[in-house]
Design an enzyme around this catalytic site. Structure first.
Site, PDB file in Angstrom:
ATOM      1  N   ALA A  19       0.836  -1.138  -0.064  1.00 24.64           N
ATOM      2  CA  ALA A  19      -0.069  -0.138   0.085  1.00 24.64           C
ATOM      3  C   ALA A  19       1.046   1.205  -0.010  1.00 24.64           C
ATOM      4  CB  ALA A  19      -0.921   0.200   1.138  1.00 24.64           C
ATOM      5  N   ASN A  20       0.361   2.304  -0.569  1.00 26.56           N
ATOM      6  CA  ASN A  20       0.914   3.696  -0.195  1.00 26.56           C
ATOM      7  C   ASN A  20       0.449   4.125   1.089  1.00 26.56           C
ATOM      8  OD1 ASN A  20       1.915   3.174  -2.720  1.00 26.56           O
ATOM      9  ND2 ASN A  20       0.861   5.029  -3.608  1.00 26.56           N
ATOM     10  N   ARG A  21       1.354   5.184   1.627  1.00 28.89           N
ATOM     11  CA  ARG A  21       0.749   6.091   2.938  1.00 28.89           C
ATOM     12  C   ARG A  21      -0.456   6.868   2.146  1.00 28.89           C
ATOM     13  NH1 ARG A  21       3.918   4.958   7.103  1.00 28.89           N
ATOM     14  NH2 ARG A  21       6.224   4.599   6.516  1.00 28.89           N
TER      15      ARG A  21
END
Ligand code: C5P
Length: 424
Positions: free
Chosen positions: A232-234
């Protein structure tokens, strides 16, 4: 799921209208969830609902009789449909089928459920559930727009596998999510006057985006590696959610397609929850047509080529092999459409260095009309923070830099700018 916000539901009376769809079985669990949080639940089943669950099961779980028929003599003598429409604090419709939404939107009232929904002045929350194609159909989009404009709150639908061999938005929101949304609605209703005043407060009669549909993506995507791990990305979803809220406040009918986030749904917005980039793309396509599409989500660029059904074990000191494949670029896909391309397609560029140069290159690569670029290097505190410093990059490469502002204020100003651009 989120921790139970017990207060708004304690001692509140919910009239639960159960529509006729396969998700009706989840309405039984919803009765339990609402009661766990202190609400009392009066079930009302449509004829279709009774094909899936029995009034007896609903009544047993609710601890009070279930209502079923418009001309039930006992009901009419004891309570009456008008009293049913008044004798609660809120109405929750779960599942809200395409048919039930159509009846609500048009005021057609051939049975008890639709009569009560027409007669009530209470706050209403619907949890739509239907086949992906039905959800995407222009008739359902129109009905949804009408219901949102009438002040009806909407939770879900979520994307994911359905009863049919299809995936996409259409699954009813989970019972805990519906209970959260009901609690949020009651919490807000408390601050306002009940009855028609509540509905009038929600009606979007004014604002530069009345009659416009706006689509916003927000949050990260989660790309599963195995049942316990993901890529995931932040992203907190704060900026995207704030844009959806600002567009709704400006009168638009807003669909927010959100990856997993820990913040509440914005008011007056239809939220479609997704996990992966591919689900997000499907949900975005189902939400078209729209006048404006704003792609705020931090989509994972890659996903594991395969998802294993069981947890990958550590194999000695060597890391587990992970092969990645590229995800679809949602922004570029929509910006490149020849049919149903939104008049204004807006992308975001989160960069850690040479922000403007990267964004100028990105606008051409993605084919969008405007890029909102921001510096997300750790020093700026943008990630998860309350403020943002943005640069607007237009198609001709020109740059406008805004001062550091609260994310809600950035959202309001962006929405005002989008309305101007739309008017040309
Ligand atoms: O390429 P990059 O991720 O930097 O582009 C950012 C912009 O593209 C954002 O608006 C983001 O929402 C969108 N995007 C997308 N689908 C992807 C990757 C990015 O919609 N797979």
């Amino acid at each position: 799921m989120t921790a139970a916000p017990t207060l708004p539901l304690a001692n509140r009376r919910i009239l639960l209208v159960i529509g006729g769809g396969i998700a009706a079985y989840k309405a039984l669990d919803l009765i339990r969830r609402l009661r766990e949080r202190g609400a009392s639940v009066r079930p009302l089943l449509t004829k279709g609902a009774q094909e899936f669950v029995t009034p007896l099961a609903a009544a047993a779980l609710a601890g009070q009789p279930a209502h079923t028929d418009l001309f039930d003599r006992a009901d009419e003598a004891e309570i009456g449909h008008i009293k049913l429409a008044r004798d609660a604090d809120a109405v929750v419709v779960a599942p809200a089928t395409a048919n039930l939404m159509a009846r609500m939107a048009t005021g057609h009232a051939p049975d008890l459920a639709s009569t009560v929904l027409l007669a009530t002045t209470l706050p209403i929350l619907i949890a739509p559930a239907m086949n992906v194609a039905m959800w995407a159909h222009p008739a359902t989009r129109r009905n949804l727009a009408t219901l949102l404009a009438d002040g009806v709150r909407v939770v879900g639908p979520n994307a994911g596998p359905m009863a049919e061999p299809e995936t996409g938005p259409g699954r009813m929101a989970e019972p805990a999510e519906i209970a959260d949304a009901a609690a949020a609605m009651l919490g807000e209703a408390e601050a306002k006057t009940a009855g028609f005043g509540f509905l009038a407060g929600r009606a979007k009669a004014a604002g530069p985006l009345v009659g416009r549909r706006v689509l916003v993506t927000s949050g990260p995507t989660h790309e599963p590696i195995d049942p316990v791990r993901f890529i995931a990305n932040r992203s907190s979803g704060r900026q995207g959610h704030a844009i959806a809220a600002a567009a709704a406040a400006a009168g638009a009918t807003v669909t927010l397609v959100s990856g997993p986030v820990a913040i509440p749904d914005p008011e007056g917005v239809a939220v479609v929850r997704v996990e992966t980039a591919r689900e997000m793309l499907a949900a975005v396509e189902a939400a078209l047509p729209a006048s404006i599409a704003v792609f705020t989500a931090a989509v994972a660029d890659w996903r594991p080529a395969t998802e294993t059904g069981s947890k990958i074990k550590k194999a000695g000191a060597a890391p587990a092999p992970l092969t990645l494949v590229e995800n679809p670029d949602i922004l570029a896909t929509i910006a490149g459409r020849t049919q149903n391309r939104p008049a204004l397609v807006v992308g975001f560029a989160a960069e850690t260095d040479t922000v403007i140069a990267h964004a100028q290159a990105k606008i051409a690569r993605k084919g969008c009309d405007l890029i909102v670029a921001n510096d997300v290097s750790a020093a700026g505190g943008v990630m998860g923070g309350a403020t943002n410093t943005v640069h607007l990059i237009a198609h001709d490469g020109s740059v406008e830099t805004w001062p550091t502002l609260d994310k809600d204020e950035v959202a309001r100003r962006l929405v005002a700018r989008f309305s101007e651009l739309l008017r040309g």
